[in-house]
Write a protein that holds these residues in place. Structure first.
Motif, PDB file in Angstrom:
ATOM      1  N   SER A  36       0.520  -1.074  -0.231  1.00 62.37           N
ATOM      2  CA  SER A  36      -0.143  -0.118   0.202  1.00 62.37           C
ATOM      3  C   SER A  36       1.028   1.307   0.465  1.00 62.37           C
ATOM      4  O   SER A  36       0.541   2.060  -0.756  1.00 62.37           O
ATOM      5  CB  SER A  36      -0.962  -0.083   1.280  1.00 62.37           C
ATOM      6  OG  SER A  36      -1.902   1.321   0.937  1.00 62.37           O
ATOM      7  N   GLY A  37       1.684   1.675   0.664  1.00 67.99           N
ATOM      8  CA  GLY A  37       3.119   2.760   0.017  1.00 67.99           C
ATOM      9  C   GLY A  37       3.221   2.600  -0.990  1.00 67.99           C
ATOM     10  O   GLY A  37       3.649   4.102  -1.335  1.00 67.99           O
ATOM     11  N   GLN A  38       3.938   1.614  -1.712  1.00 67.61           N
ATOM     12  CA  GLN A  38       4.225   1.249  -2.712  1.00 67.61           C
ATOM     13  C   GLN A  38       3.257   2.539  -3.925  1.00 67.61           C
ATOM     14  O   GLN A  38       3.752   3.027  -4.645  1.00 67.61           O
ATOM     15  CB  GLN A  38       4.524   0.543  -3.667  1.00 67.61           C
ATOM     16  CG  GLN A  38       5.869  -0.081  -2.959  1.00 67.61           C
ATOM     17  CD  GLN A  38       6.532  -1.102  -3.532  1.00 67.61           C
ATOM     18  OE1 GLN A  38       6.456  -1.846  -4.662  1.00 67.61           O
ATOM     19  NE2 GLN A  38       6.197  -2.678  -3.043  1.00 67.61           N
ATOM     20  N   GLN A  39       1.950   1.139  -3.126  1.00 63.52           N
ATOM     21  CA  GLN A  39       0.647   2.439  -4.809  1.00 63.52           C
ATOM     22  C   GLN A  39       0.016   3.657  -4.361  1.00 63.52           C
ATOM     23  O   GLN A  39       0.505   4.671  -5.214  1.00 63.52           O
ATOM     24  CB  GLN A  39      -0.672   1.725  -4.143  1.00 63.52           C
ATOM     25  CG  GLN A  39      -0.417  -0.135  -4.150  1.00 63.52           C
ATOM     26  CD  GLN A  39      -2.038  -0.882  -3.647  1.00 63.52           C
ATOM     27  OE1 GLN A  39      -2.731  -0.880  -3.281  1.00 63.52           O
ATOM     28  NE2 GLN A  39      -1.865  -2.024  -4.330  1.00 63.52           N
ATOM     29  N   MET A  40       0.461   4.167  -2.879  1.00 61.62           N
ATOM     30  CA  MET A  40      -0.277   5.550  -2.364  1.00 61.62           C
ATOM     31  C   MET A  40       1.430   6.441  -3.219  1.00 61.62           C
ATOM     32  O   MET A  40       0.681   7.761  -3.449  1.00 61.62           O
ATOM     33  CB  MET A  40      -0.104   5.655  -0.845  1.00 61.62           C
ATOM     34  CG  MET A  40      -1.083   5.462  -0.773  1.00 61.62           C
ATOM     35  SD  MET A  40      -1.814   5.838   1.317  1.00 61.62           S
ATOM     36  CE  MET A  40      -0.546   4.693   1.827  1.00 61.62           C
ATOM     37  N   ALA A  41       2.124   5.742  -3.311  1.00 57.52           N
ATOM     38  CA  ALA A  41       3.902   6.228  -3.670  1.00 57.52           C
ATOM     39  C   ALA A  41       3.541   6.986  -5.017  1.00 57.52           C
ATOM     40  O   ALA A  41       3.689   8.185  -5.267  1.00 57.52           O
ATOM     41  CB  ALA A  41       4.979   5.712  -3.123  1.00 57.52           C
ATOM     42  N   ARG A  42       2.919   5.766  -5.825  1.00 58.39           N
ATOM     43  CA  ARG A  42       3.250   6.027  -7.098  1.00 58.39           C
ATOM     44  C   ARG A  42       2.193   7.431  -7.053  1.00 58.39           C
ATOM     45  O   ARG A  42       1.937   8.156  -8.135  1.00 58.39           O
ATOM     46  CB  ARG A  42       2.722   4.771  -7.809  1.00 58.39           C
ATOM     47  CG  ARG A  42       3.814   4.010  -7.530  1.00 58.39           C
ATOM     48  CD  ARG A  42       3.005   2.280  -8.814  1.00 58.39           C
ATOM     49  NE  ARG A  42       4.505   1.445  -8.246  1.00 58.39           N
ATOM     50  CZ  ARG A  42       4.287   0.339  -7.765  1.00 58.39           C
ATOM     51  NH1 ARG A  42       3.409   0.260  -7.485  1.00 58.39           N
ATOM     52  NH2 ARG A  42       5.615   0.090  -8.132  1.00 58.39           N
ATOM     53  N   LYS A  43       1.117   6.570  -6.359  1.00 55.99           N
ATOM     54  CA  LYS A  43      -0.540   8.016  -6.893  1.00 55.99           C
ATOM     55  C   LYS A  43       0.341   9.439  -6.365  1.00 55.99           C
ATOM     56  O   LYS A  43      -0.296  10.839  -7.561  1.00 55.99           O
ATOM     57  CB  LYS A  43      -1.685   7.815  -6.116  1.00 55.99           C
ATOM     58  CG  LYS A  43      -2.434   6.272  -6.586  1.00 55.99           C
ATOM     59  CD  LYS A  43      -3.372   5.790  -5.259  1.00 55.99           C
ATOM     60  CE  LYS A  43      -4.385   4.842  -6.118  1.00 55.99           C
ATOM     61  NZ  LYS A  43      -5.573   4.909  -5.143  1.00 55.99           N
TER      62      LYS A  43
END
Length: 336
Positions: free
Chosen positions: A231-238
């Motif tokens: 989830s940390g990766q997903q939010m960072a990409r967003k």
């Protein structure tokens, strides 16, 4: 028709503890005057005790512990502290993992009650109306950890104060960065969790927002996910879809690990191009390059105070309604 009441209501109206009311229902030792007061209330409100009210007949020297997950450094510290304290006092722990499921958390509480534990330490995901109903009928002492439980006893982290401290630290860094590049306003991305977790999802975020505001930072983008590395990766990409912010503040260190991964993949240098901060103070955070700037709550104190408090409740000793543990900033090199 008389209003429906709970065991907690009976205890409050009779001026006694829930343990005393529980002893009454189980035929235990209760002063005659107290027994008469409880009986009057029961008759006045036509109270019918549920199954739980008749389960607590004798001490088991076991304390139930409900935690949101076992896959957490903070949780492991809390459990370790609880176990050490209770062992010294002659008690054992029975641990239930809720896997971040509110429904499973409620079932875990119910199971512990039926297993005749002497008390429960609940590291709560959230406090819903179902929690209030269940805890109100619970015949044994319950201490809620990490979430504020207005109707009962809680031991808390200062999520709001910690958020303010981190917001001010990162805000000062971002302000200097913006000034150095001739910009009037810095940009910050906050990688958080769902608001069902009031302590982390709301109070911690509000604190960060206030800390940033105190340093003149108001351009903040908020993202919500779960507690996982993915989830940390997903939010960072967003967040990066809107451009590279001056800082990413992450609600937990594990989310920050995900942000590090994405920033590294894209060649975005920390802290030269973007500052990163987290909450948790995990040991692994020091192994990152650069070392993560984070904030550590006194999780051992949280567990110790919770365990001490539940034993005091069992012994019918007075306890504070709310206790708050301290925190400390852990300077790394990801915020300059």
């Amino acid at each position: 028709m008389a209003a429906k009441i709970t065991m907690a209501d009976i205890a409050r109206m009779a001026g006694v503890t829930k343990s005393t009311v529980s002893r009454y229902f189980n035929g235990g030792s209760v002063k005659e005057s107290t027994r008469d007061r409880i009986q009057e209330i029961i008759e006045q409100y036509n109270y019918e005790p549920n199954t739980f009210a008749r389960l607590k007949a004798r001490e088991s020297n076991v304390i139930g512990v409900v935690v949101p997950t076992l896959n957490s450094k903070v949780t492991s510290r809390v459990i370790t502290s609880i176990g050490r304290y209770l062992r010294d006092q002659g008690y054992e722990t029975l641990i239930k993992d809720s896997d971040h499921s509110i429904e499973l958390e409620l079932r875990n509480i119910q199971r512990l009650i039926t297993q005749n534990v002497d008390g429960i330490l609940l590291s709560a995901i959230t406090i819903t109306e179902e929690h209030r109903q269940l805890l109100g009928e619970c015949p044994i002492p319950v201490v809620v950890l990490a979430q504020e439980y207005e109707e009962g006893i809680s031991v808390l982290q200062d999520d709001y104060g910690a958020g303010v401290a981190m917001g001010r630290l990162v805000g000062e860094s971002c302000r200097k960065r913006a000034e150095a590049s001739g910009r009037q306003q810095a940009q910050v991305a906050y990688l958080g969790v769902e608001e069902s977790d009031v302590a982390v999802g709301i109070r911690r975020r509000q604190g960060v927002e206030e800390g940033l505001r105190q340093k003149g930072i108001t351009d903040v983008s908020f993202f919500k996910g779960d507690y996982s590395y993915e989830s940390g990766q997903q939010m960072a990409r967003k967040a990066l879809e809107k451009g590279v912010p001056d800082a990413m503040i992450c609600a937990t260190d594990r989310l920050a690990f995900g942000a590090y991964r994405v920033l590294g993949e894209r060649g975005i240098r920390i802290p030269d191009l973007v500052a990163v901060a987290g909450f948790g103070g995990y040991d692994e955070s020091e192994l990152l390059t650069p070392a993560l700037t984070t904030l550590r709550f006194d999780s051992y104190a949280l567990g110790y105070l919770g365990a001490e408090t539940v034993l005091k409740l069992i012994r019918e000793e007075p306890v504070p309604k709310k206790q708050i543990v301290d925190f400390q900033l852990v300077p790394g090199k990801s915020v300059t």
